[in-house]
Design an enzyme around this catalytic site. Structure first.
Site, PDB file in Angstrom:
ATOM      1  N   THR A 144       0.808  -1.218   0.000  1.00 27.11           N
ATOM      2  CA  THR A 144       0.000   0.000   0.000  1.00 27.11           C
ATOM      3  C   THR A 144       0.848   1.278   0.000  1.00 27.11           C
ATOM      4  OG1 THR A 144      -1.567   1.259   1.365  1.00 27.11           O
ATOM      5  CG2 THR A 144      -0.093  -0.194   2.542  1.00 27.11           C
ATOM      6  N   ASP A 145       0.256   2.353  -0.483  1.00 25.68           N
ATOM      7  CA  ASP A 145       0.955   3.651  -0.435  1.00 25.68           C
ATOM      8  C   ASP A 145       1.038   4.199   0.996  1.00 25.68           C
ATOM      9  OD1 ASP A 145      -1.715   4.358  -0.056  1.00 25.68           O
ATOM     10  OD2 ASP A 145      -1.770   5.877  -1.635  1.00 25.68           O
ATOM     11  N   GLU A 146       0.247   3.607   1.915  1.00 27.68           N
ATOM     12  CA  GLU A 146       0.224   4.147   3.286  1.00 27.68           C
ATOM     13  C   GLU A 146       1.560   3.971   4.002  1.00 27.68           C
ATOM     14  OE1 GLU A 146      -3.216   3.469   5.636  1.00 27.68           O
ATOM     15  OE2 GLU A 146      -4.578   3.616   3.940  1.00 27.68           O
ATOM     16  N   TYR A 169      -2.022  -0.301  10.933  1.00 27.17           N
ATOM     17  CA  TYR A 169      -2.129  -0.983   9.632  1.00 27.17           C
ATOM     18  C   TYR A 169      -0.908  -0.698   8.769  1.00 27.17           C
ATOM     19  CZ  TYR A 169      -3.393  -1.543   4.690  1.00 27.17           C
ATOM     20  OH  TYR A 169      -3.371  -1.849   3.357  1.00 27.17           O
ATOM     21  N   LYS A 173       2.110  -3.172   7.353  1.00 25.79           N
ATOM     22  CA  LYS A 173       2.408  -3.358   5.921  1.00 25.79           C
ATOM     23  C   LYS A 173       3.849  -2.951   5.610  1.00 25.79           C
ATOM     24  CE  LYS A 173      -0.011  -4.433   2.980  1.00 25.79           C
ATOM     25  NZ  LYS A 173      -0.378  -5.770   2.412  1.00 25.79           N
TER      26      LYS A 173
HETATM   27  P1  NAD Z   1      -9.601  -7.411   2.007  1.00 27.08           P
HETATM   28  O1  NAD Z   1      -9.657  -7.093   3.457  1.00 27.08           O
HETATM   29  O2  NAD Z   1     -10.800  -7.176   1.164  1.00 27.08           O
HETATM   30  O3  NAD Z   1      -9.184  -8.939   1.790  1.00 27.08           O
HETATM   31  C1  NAD Z   1      -8.205  -9.574   2.555  1.00 27.08           C
HETATM   32  C2  NAD Z   1      -8.321 -11.072   2.332  1.00 27.08           C
HETATM   33  O4  NAD Z   1      -7.276 -11.720   3.072  1.00 27.08           O
HETATM   34  C3  NAD Z   1      -9.641 -11.662   2.840  1.00 27.08           C
HETATM   35  O5  NAD Z   1     -10.201 -12.509   1.869  1.00 27.08           O
HETATM   36  C4  NAD Z   1      -9.241 -12.441   4.077  1.00 27.08           C
HETATM   37  O6  NAD Z   1     -10.079 -13.571   4.327  1.00 27.08           O
HETATM   38  C5  NAD Z   1      -7.827 -12.857   3.723  1.00 27.08           C
HETATM   39  N1  NAD Z   1      -7.012 -13.146   4.910  1.00 27.08           N
HETATM   40  C6  NAD Z   1      -6.876 -12.383   6.022  1.00 27.08           C
HETATM   41  N2  NAD Z   1      -6.062 -12.993   6.903  1.00 27.08           N
HETATM   42  C7  NAD Z   1      -5.670 -14.163   6.330  1.00 27.08           C
HETATM   43  C8  NAD Z   1      -4.807 -15.221   6.736  1.00 27.08           C
HETATM   44  N3  NAD Z   1      -4.205 -15.200   7.936  1.00 27.08           N
HETATM   45  N4  NAD Z   1      -4.596 -16.261   5.896  1.00 27.08           N
HETATM   46  C9  NAD Z   1      -5.211 -16.279   4.683  1.00 27.08           C
HETATM   47  N5  NAD Z   1      -6.048 -15.327   4.253  1.00 27.08           N
HETATM   48  C10 NAD Z   1      -6.267 -14.268   5.069  1.00 27.08           C
HETATM   49  O7  NAD Z   1      -8.342  -6.606   1.454  1.00 27.08           O
HETATM   50  P2  NAD Z   1      -8.150  -5.858   0.068  1.00 27.08           P
HETATM   51  O8  NAD Z   1      -8.682  -4.503   0.172  1.00 27.08           O
HETATM   52  O9  NAD Z   1      -8.569  -6.759  -1.034  1.00 27.08           O
HETATM   53  O10 NAD Z   1      -6.546  -5.738   0.055  1.00 27.08           O
HETATM   54  C11 NAD Z   1      -5.745  -6.807  -0.434  1.00 27.08           C
HETATM   55  C12 NAD Z   1      -4.282  -6.433  -0.276  1.00 27.08           C
HETATM   56  O11 NAD Z   1      -4.006  -5.235  -0.991  1.00 27.08           O
HETATM   57  C13 NAD Z   1      -3.882  -6.156   1.171  1.00 27.08           C
HETATM   58  O12 NAD Z   1      -2.578  -6.660   1.368  1.00 27.08           O
HETATM   59  C14 NAD Z   1      -3.885  -4.643   1.281  1.00 27.08           C
HETATM   60  O13 NAD Z   1      -2.964  -4.197   2.258  1.00 27.08           O
HETATM   61  C15 NAD Z   1      -3.460  -4.249  -0.119  1.00 27.08           C
HETATM   62  N6  NAD Z   1      -3.943  -2.943  -0.588  1.00 27.08           N
HETATM   63  C16 NAD Z   1      -5.267  -2.612  -0.502  1.00 27.08           C
HETATM   64  C17 NAD Z   1      -5.717  -1.395  -1.012  1.00 27.08           C
HETATM   65  C18 NAD Z   1      -7.176  -0.998  -0.961  1.00 27.08           C
HETATM   66  O14 NAD Z   1      -7.503   0.132  -1.323  1.00 27.08           O
HETATM   67  N7  NAD Z   1      -8.101  -1.864  -0.569  1.00 27.08           N
HETATM   68  C19 NAD Z   1      -4.806  -0.520  -1.614  1.00 27.08           C
HETATM   69  C20 NAD Z   1      -3.446  -0.887  -1.672  1.00 27.08           C
HETATM   70  C21 NAD Z   1      -3.037  -2.105  -1.181  1.00 27.08           C
HETATM   71  O1  DAU Z   2      -4.217   4.005   0.389  1.00 28.80           O
HETATM   72  C1  DAU Z   2      -4.417   2.630   0.298  1.00 28.80           C
HETATM   73  C2  DAU Z   2      -5.292   2.176   1.451  1.00 28.80           C
HETATM   74  O2  DAU Z   2      -6.602   2.649   1.193  1.00 28.80           O
HETATM   75  C3  DAU Z   2      -5.283   0.665   1.626  1.00 28.80           C
HETATM   76  O3  DAU Z   2      -3.994   0.225   1.955  1.00 28.80           O
HETATM   77  C4  DAU Z   2      -6.266   0.249   2.736  1.00 28.80           C
HETATM   78  O4  DAU Z   2      -6.325  -1.163   2.827  1.00 28.80           O
HETATM   79  C5  DAU Z   2      -7.635   0.795   2.370  1.00 28.80           C
HETATM   80  O5  DAU Z   2      -8.551   0.488   3.401  1.00 28.80           O
HETATM   81  C6  DAU Z   2      -7.587   2.310   2.147  1.00 28.80           C
HETATM   82  O6  DAU Z   2      -7.319   3.016   3.395  1.00 28.80           O
HETATM   83  P1  DAU Z   2      -8.098   4.352   3.797  1.00 28.80           P
HETATM   84  O7  DAU Z   2      -8.055   4.498   5.263  1.00 28.80           O
HETATM   85  O8  DAU Z   2      -7.667   5.489   2.961  1.00 28.80           O
HETATM   86  O9  DAU Z   2      -9.593   3.928   3.285  1.00 28.80           O
HETATM   87  P2  DAU Z   2     -11.029   4.125   3.956  1.00 28.80           P
HETATM   88  O10 DAU Z   2     -12.044   3.712   2.947  1.00 28.80           O
HETATM   89  O11 DAU Z   2     -11.126   3.527   5.314  1.00 28.80           O
HETATM   90  O12 DAU Z   2     -11.130   5.714   4.142  1.00 28.80           O
HETATM   91  C7  DAU Z   2     -10.965   6.595   3.036  1.00 28.80           C
HETATM   92  C8  DAU Z   2     -11.052   8.019   3.582  1.00 28.80           C
HETATM   93  O13 DAU Z   2     -12.389   8.268   4.046  1.00 28.80           O
HETATM   94  C9  DAU Z   2     -10.161   8.268   4.791  1.00 28.80           C
HETATM   95  O14 DAU Z   2      -9.678   9.590   4.743  1.00 28.80           O
HETATM   96  C10 DAU Z   2     -11.086   8.100   5.976  1.00 28.80           C
HETATM   97  C11 DAU Z   2     -12.420   8.589   5.433  1.00 28.80           C
HETATM   98  N1  DAU Z   2     -13.616   7.935   6.017  1.00 28.80           N
HETATM   99  C12 DAU Z   2     -13.683   6.596   6.014  1.00 28.80           C
HETATM  100  C13 DAU Z   2     -14.766   5.920   6.520  1.00 28.80           C
HETATM  101  C14 DAU Z   2     -14.844   4.413   6.530  1.00 28.80           C
HETATM  102  C15 DAU Z   2     -14.657   8.722   6.512  1.00 28.80           C
HETATM  103  O15 DAU Z   2     -14.617   9.958   6.489  1.00 28.80           O
HETATM  104  N2  DAU Z   2     -15.752   8.056   7.020  1.00 28.80           N
HETATM  105  C16 DAU Z   2     -15.856   6.711   7.065  1.00 28.80           C
HETATM  106  O16 DAU Z   2     -16.871   6.175   7.569  1.00 28.80           O
END
Ligand code: NAD
Ligand code: DAU
Length: 363
Positions: A144-146, A169, A173
């Protein structure tokens, strides 16, 4: 643009891929992409099915010949090693993680266990299984970019931006990223990494901003905006993230990191107004009706101000770029959630968790 077909030949032998976390949001899109574009590859989906794992996300491809689902934990060394031996896995694309920042604030240990210990365990399994021969092997971490922390008003995250994680988180990561690089330097493991911005699209668990707000607007429920809403994120359509992972997997240089982003920054409050505008139109409500639902709530502790990715490396070196504009992607996404009421109802009611029982107890 990246051409999946052209690269097939080059990677013909690297065809037994373990994808972890494939029942989650991004993982399910990635599996769908690989199943469709690489029918010669065998895709093994290893997922623990936590609250975020949902096999309904993969219903359309679950019977594909080149796809196999296995329920299991990335932290279980023997289980994963046997799985790798059984399927002669030659590459891992590792996505399994705890992924929601708010949950990491209330329960950091879960994040350490899955994101740090789980990743190191997977690295150890790969090392044990592959150590004789790293030819045609790959450990690819999706990150992630975080990890880069938070930006001020200007500037972008590049691949050389120093790490500065600020939530449990992102700290977990960042730790995983460091371990993957350490295994390359110490043990010569072939690795690649990518760090992506906020994804949006179908099949996202409705705890994250967009699906939560789409569902709430639909049901006339409050929209809880954290703090003053002036936090910035860079949004990318999840299908384009899957395409980017494909590009890095096939064409990325070994040992390198690629930033992935949408060239698409939005302050939360502006994004919410755009969402309301599109949804009011689709729901046949007078323009702006749902603005009344906006409710400013207590801020997220340690809320990162701004994320924005410089995705020029992957664009220039691998020929990848987003395939849709944000307005198009958001439009498709809203339509999907409105059309797939059952999916959303099953997720919000918890019914999706019975799907595994129904589908897999017969095996
Ligand atoms: P998600 O939470 O939707 O999915 C995570 C999956 O991992 C789930 O299916 C869960 O059952 C599985 N999992 C959790 N713990 C496990 C374990 N111990 N063994 C096997 N499986 C397990 O997450 P996502 O949003 O699809 O993100 C996927 C990956 O991409 C993550 O590594 C996250 O950090 C990264 N990422 C997410 C975003 C985003 O915006 N969602 C952006 C950048 C990077
Ligand atoms: O940047 C990549 C990341 O983006 C991933 O690594 C994470 O897995 C993914 O969850 C996401 O993180 P964020 O914290 O940015 O996403 P989230 O959807 O939780 O929140 C997006 C923005 O909206 C953040 O500034 C918080 C705000 N927010 C979020 C929720 C859930 C609100 O204002 N209200 C809310 O209820």
């Amino acid at each position: 643009m990246y051409n999946a077909k052209k690269s097939k030949k080059k990677f013909k032998e690297m065809n037994n891929i373990l994808i972890t976390g494939g029942a989650g949001f991004i993982g399910s899109h990635l599996i769908r992409h690989f199943i469709k574009h690489y029918p010669d590859y065998k895709i093994i989906n290893l997922d623990k099915l936590t609250y975020a794992g949902n096999l309904e996300n993969l219903r359309d491809i679950e019977n594909a010949k080149n796809y196999h689902f296995v329920k299991g934990d990335i932290c279980d060394f023997n289980f994963v090693k046997e799985l790798m031996e059984l399927h002669q896995i030659n590459s891992i694309i590792h996505l399994a993680a705890e992924s929601h920042v708010d949950r990491s604030i209330s329960n950091p240990m879960e994040f350490v266990n899955t994101n740090v210990v789980g990743t190191v365990n997977l690295l150890n399994v790969a090392k044990a299984y592959w150590s004789e021969d790293y030819d045609n092997k790959l450990f690819y971490l999706v990150s992630t970019d975080e990890v880069y922390g938070s930006l001020g008003e200007t500037g972008l995250f590049t691949e050389t931006t120093p790490y500065d994680p600020r939530s449990p988180y992102s700290a977990s990561k960042a730790s995983a990223d460091h371990f993957v690089r350490a295994y390359q330097h110490t043990y010569d493991m072939p690795v690649k990494l990518s760090n992506c911005s906020n994804n949006y699209g179908s099949y996202q668990f409705p705890e994250k901003l967009l699906p939560l707000f789409i569902n709430n607007i639909k049901h006339n429920k409050n929209l809880p905006v954290y703090g003053n809403g002036k936090y910035t994120r860079d949004w990318l359509w999840v299908v384009d993230h899957a395409r980017a992972i494909d590009a890095v997997y096939h064409k990325g240089k070994m040992g390198e990191t690629y930033n992935i982003g949408g060239f698409n920054e939005w302050q939360n409050i502006d994004l919410i107004h755009l969402l309301i505008e599109q949804m009011d139109t689709k729901l046949g409500r007078p323009e702006g009706t749902s603005k009344e639902l906006i409710t400013y709530v207590k801020d997220r502790p340690g809320h990162d101000k701004r994320y924005a990715i410089d995705a020029n490396k992957i664009k220039n070196e691998l020929g990848w770029q987003p395939s849709v504009t944000f307005e198009e992607g958001l439009d498709k996404t809203i339509d999907w959630y409105l059309k797939n009421e059952d999916w959303l109802n099953n997720v919000t009611s918890g019914n999706y968790q019975t799907y595994y029982q129904k589908q897999y107890t017969k095996q």
